[in-house]
Design a protein around this motif. Structure first.
Motif, PDB file in Angstrom:
ATOM      1  N   ARG A 148      36.397  -3.591  64.651  1.00 11.92           N
ATOM      2  CA  ARG A 148      37.038  -2.648  63.722  1.00 11.92           C
ATOM      3  C   ARG A 148      37.116  -1.453  64.093  1.00 11.92           C
ATOM      4  O   ARG A 148      38.286  -0.616  64.221  1.00 11.92           O
ATOM      5  CB  ARG A 148      35.962  -2.472  62.412  1.00 11.92           C
ATOM      6  N   ASP A 149      36.362  -0.926  65.037  1.00  9.42           N
ATOM      7  CA  ASP A 149      36.404   0.552  65.739  1.00  9.42           C
ATOM      8  C   ASP A 149      37.529   0.581  66.706  1.00  9.42           C
ATOM      9  O   ASP A 149      38.383   1.687  66.629  1.00  9.42           O
ATOM     10  CB  ASP A 149      35.043   0.982  66.299  1.00  9.42           C
ATOM     11  N   ALA A 150      37.785  -0.363  67.306  1.00  8.26           N
ATOM     12  CA  ALA A 150      39.003  -0.524  68.335  1.00  8.26           C
ATOM     13  C   ALA A 150      40.270  -0.475  67.615  1.00  8.26           C
ATOM     14  O   ALA A 150      41.057   0.288  68.077  1.00  8.26           O
ATOM     15  CB  ALA A 150      38.736  -1.518  69.250  1.00  8.26           C
ATOM     16  N   GLN A 151      40.329  -1.104  66.472  1.00 12.70           N
ATOM     17  CA  GLN A 151      41.427  -1.315  65.569  1.00 12.70           C
ATOM     18  C   GLN A 151      41.785   0.072  64.991  1.00 12.70           C
ATOM     19  O   GLN A 151      42.719   0.549  64.905  1.00 12.70           O
ATOM     20  CB  GLN A 151      41.444  -2.317  64.717  1.00 12.70           C
ATOM     21  N   ARG A 152      40.682   0.584  64.494  1.00 12.28           N
ATOM     22  CA  ARG A 152      40.806   2.010  63.866  1.00 12.28           C
ATOM     23  C   ARG A 152      41.309   3.121  64.953  1.00 12.28           C
ATOM     24  O   ARG A 152      41.985   3.846  64.599  1.00 12.28           O
ATOM     25  CB  ARG A 152      39.580   2.655  63.273  1.00 12.28           C
ATOM     26  N   ALA A 153      40.635   3.018  66.193  1.00 14.39           N
ATOM     27  CA  ALA A 153      41.250   3.832  67.123  1.00 14.39           C
ATOM     28  C   ALA A 153      42.766   3.606  67.561  1.00 14.39           C
ATOM     29  O   ALA A 153      43.402   4.747  67.679  1.00 14.39           O
ATOM     30  CB  ALA A 153      40.333   3.745  68.277  1.00 14.39           C
ATOM     31  N   LEU A 154      43.064   2.467  67.676  1.00 16.40           N
ATOM     32  CA  LEU A 154      44.371   2.172  67.949  1.00 16.40           C
ATOM     33  C   LEU A 154      45.564   2.688  66.812  1.00 16.40           C
ATOM     34  O   LEU A 154      46.298   3.450  67.143  1.00 16.40           O
ATOM     35  CB  LEU A 154      44.524   0.864  68.270  1.00 16.40           C
ATOM     36  N   LEU A 155      45.052   2.549  65.503  1.00 18.22           N
ATOM     37  CA  LEU A 155      45.991   2.741  64.643  1.00 18.22           C
ATOM     38  C   LEU A 155      45.994   4.302  64.358  1.00 18.22           C
ATOM     39  O   LEU A 155      47.323   4.915  64.030  1.00 18.22           O
ATOM     40  CB  LEU A 155      45.544   2.139  63.230  1.00 18.22           C
ATOM     41  N   THR A 156      45.062   5.053  64.720  1.00 15.66           N
ATOM     42  CA  THR A 156      44.829   6.484  64.576  1.00 15.66           C
ATOM     43  C   THR A 156      45.834   7.004  65.640  1.00 15.66           C
ATOM     44  O   THR A 156      46.509   7.907  65.438  1.00 15.66           O
ATOM     45  CB  THR A 156      43.476   6.869  64.818  1.00 15.66           C
ATOM     46  N   ASP A 157      45.735   6.571  66.953  1.00 18.36           N
ATOM     47  CA  ASP A 157      46.573   6.999  67.858  1.00 18.36           C
ATOM     48  C   ASP A 157      48.144   6.700  67.683  1.00 18.36           C
ATOM     49  O   ASP A 157      48.738   7.603  67.783  1.00 18.36           O
ATOM     50  CB  ASP A 157      46.231   6.175  69.210  1.00 18.36           C
ATOM     51  N   LEU A 158      48.251   5.517  66.952  1.00 13.86           N
ATOM     52  CA  LEU A 158      49.792   5.103  66.629  1.00 13.86           C
ATOM     53  C   LEU A 158      50.124   6.170  65.599  1.00 13.86           C
ATOM     54  O   LEU A 158      51.193   6.828  65.579  1.00 13.86           O
ATOM     55  CB  LEU A 158      49.897   3.706  66.546  1.00 13.86           C
ATOM     56  N   LEU A 159      49.420   6.579  64.627  1.00  9.77           N
ATOM     57  CA  LEU A 159      49.889   7.463  63.571  1.00  9.77           C
ATOM     58  C   LEU A 159      50.096   8.624  64.226  1.00  9.77           C
ATOM     59  O   LEU A 159      50.812   9.301  63.521  1.00  9.77           O
ATOM     60  CB  LEU A 159      48.549   7.533  62.547  1.00  9.77           C
ATOM     61  N   ASP A 160      49.158   9.352  65.232  1.00  3.86           N
ATOM     62  CA  ASP A 160      49.575  10.478  65.692  1.00  3.86           C
ATOM     63  C   ASP A 160      50.883  10.666  66.266  1.00  3.86           C
ATOM     64  O   ASP A 160      51.635  11.745  66.044  1.00  3.86           O
ATOM     65  CB  ASP A 160      48.353  10.957  66.751  1.00  3.86           C
ATOM     66  N   ASP A 161      51.251   9.457  66.853  1.00  2.00           N
ATOM     67  CA  ASP A 161      52.488   9.463  67.595  1.00  2.00           C
ATOM     68  C   ASP A 161      53.456   9.415  66.434  1.00  2.00           C
ATOM     69  O   ASP A 161      54.701   9.956  66.408  1.00  2.00           O
ATOM     70  CB  ASP A 161      52.732   8.108  68.387  1.00  2.00           C
ATOM     71  N   LEU A 162      53.384   8.581  65.390  1.00  4.14           N
ATOM     72  CA  LEU A 162      54.424   8.564  64.168  1.00  4.14           C
ATOM     73  C   LEU A 162      54.705   9.880  63.602  1.00  4.14           C
ATOM     74  O   LEU A 162      55.893  10.334  63.257  1.00  4.14           O
ATOM     75  CB  LEU A 162      53.710   7.651  63.253  1.00  4.14           C
ATOM     76  N   THR A 163      53.488  10.631  63.342  1.00  8.96           N
ATOM     77  CA  THR A 163      53.731  11.968  62.700  1.00  8.96           C
ATOM     78  C   THR A 163      54.318  13.012  63.418  1.00  8.96           C
ATOM     79  O   THR A 163      54.688  13.989  63.102  1.00  8.96           O
ATOM     80  CB  THR A 163      52.185  12.357  62.120  1.00  8.96           C
ATOM     81  N   ASP A 164      54.208  12.873  64.577  1.00 10.08           N
ATOM     82  CA  ASP A 164      54.928  13.636  65.506  1.00 10.08           C
ATOM     83  C   ASP A 164      56.486  13.470  65.442  1.00 10.08           C
ATOM     84  O   ASP A 164      57.216  14.139  66.278  1.00 10.08           O
ATOM     85  CB  ASP A 164      54.575  13.715  67.124  1.00 10.08           C
ATOM     86  N   THR A 165      56.835  12.265  65.119  1.00 11.19           N
ATOM     87  CA  THR A 165      58.496  12.046  64.827  1.00 11.19           C
ATOM     88  C   THR A 165      59.021  12.678  63.602  1.00 11.19           C
ATOM     89  O   THR A 165      58.222  13.226  62.690  1.00 11.19           O
ATOM     90  CB  THR A 165      58.650  10.678  65.068  1.00 11.19           C
ATOM     91  N   GLY A 166      60.329  12.883  63.689  1.00 10.50           N
ATOM     92  CA  GLY A 166      61.136  13.527  62.536  1.00 10.50           C
ATOM     93  C   GLY A 166      62.439  13.054  62.557  1.00 10.50           C
ATOM     94  O   GLY A 166      63.031  12.187  63.564  1.00 10.50           O
TER      95      GLY A 166
END
Length: 256
Positions: A148-166
């Motif tokens: 679960r922690d590995a999945q949370r960390a992966l999704l958190t990292d991907l969300l950081d990339d996503l929110t940097d887009t526009g």
């Protein structure tokens, strides 16, 4: 796959009627009898088994071989039908059941549970169908804490990339990140609810079944990004998935 559009469906992909479903079953039985006389059982799965064939559908057939049979997959044409045939022994299928639980997609289980029996001389097919149904009903195992922690960390990292887009970001990069966010959020959400995940067209179906509200939010957010280059709705829904499963995870995570 039927070589020409059916006269009352054209290429619209509408569900075929009972006559076409019966024709699929007859064709599948003929194929098994002609090509695999050593079979001890056979099933028809997929859209044909559900009576939902379209002009582009093929026949998904599972053939049960004697214990010494060689596991393989064959794609062939028979009586103007395209067929995808999976040949397995009972031990092969139980291995496939175990692999499906590991991937949390249960592909083999669904194929068996939703199938029509074409041939079952010793009752082995029906026994495997009941086994598949029981495993489906039990659901996948819960994620371990490290999983679960590995999945949370992966999704958190991907969300950081996503929110940097526009709107001014490279649209190909943005959509590629959004696809991954949707896939990993679906994995985490279905695991949280201990329901089965999916791939391709089955991802949205399994996602809606697991969580009609949050699953729809993820799908609608992905669609909004694809149509308007706006990452906010998808990011908002993905954060809700993270909050449901322990929150974003950045500092302190150790990937083992």
């Amino acid at each position: 796959m039927h070589p020409q559009p059916h006269p009352h469906t054209g290429m619209s992909g509408l569900r075929l009627g009972s006559n076409e479903a019966a024709a699929d079953v007859r064709a599948a039985r003929r194929l098994v009898s002609a090509r695999y006389p050593e079979a001890i059982g056979a099933m028809l799965g997929g859209s044909a088994a559900r009576g939902q064939s379209t002009p582009s559908s093929d026949l998904d057939i599972t053939v049960l071989l004697p214990d010494h049979g060689m596991r393989r997959r064959e794609v062939l044409r028979y009586d103007d039908f395209l067929a995808e045939v999976f040949l397995n022994s009972r031990s092969d299928l139980r291995t496939a059941f175990a692999e499906s639980r590991t991937t949390r997609r249960a592909t083999a289980h669904f194929l068996f549970a939703d199938s029509l029996v074409l041939h079952d001389s010793n009752g082995h097919v029906e026994a495997l169908r009941q086994e598949a149904k029981a495993l489906l009903a039990a659901g996948p195992d819960p994620l371990t804490g490290p999983e679960r922690d590995a999945q949370r960390a992966l999704l958190t990292d991907l969300l950081d990339d996503l929110t940097d887009t526009g709107p001014n970001s490279d649209p190909h990069e943005q959509l590629a990140v959004a696809d991954r966010v949707l896939r990993e959020a679906a994995h985490l959400l279905t695991a949280h609810h201990r329901t089965w995940n999916g791939a391709g067209k089955w991802l949205p179906r399994r996602l809606r079944a697991a969580d009609p509200v949050l699953g729809k939010g993820l799908l609608d957010g992905h669609l909004a990004l694809a149509g308007h280059a706006d990452p906010t709705p998808l990011a908002t829904s993905a954060i809700r998935v993270l909050n449901l499963t322990g929150g974003p995870l950045r500092e302190g995570h150790v990937d083992r």
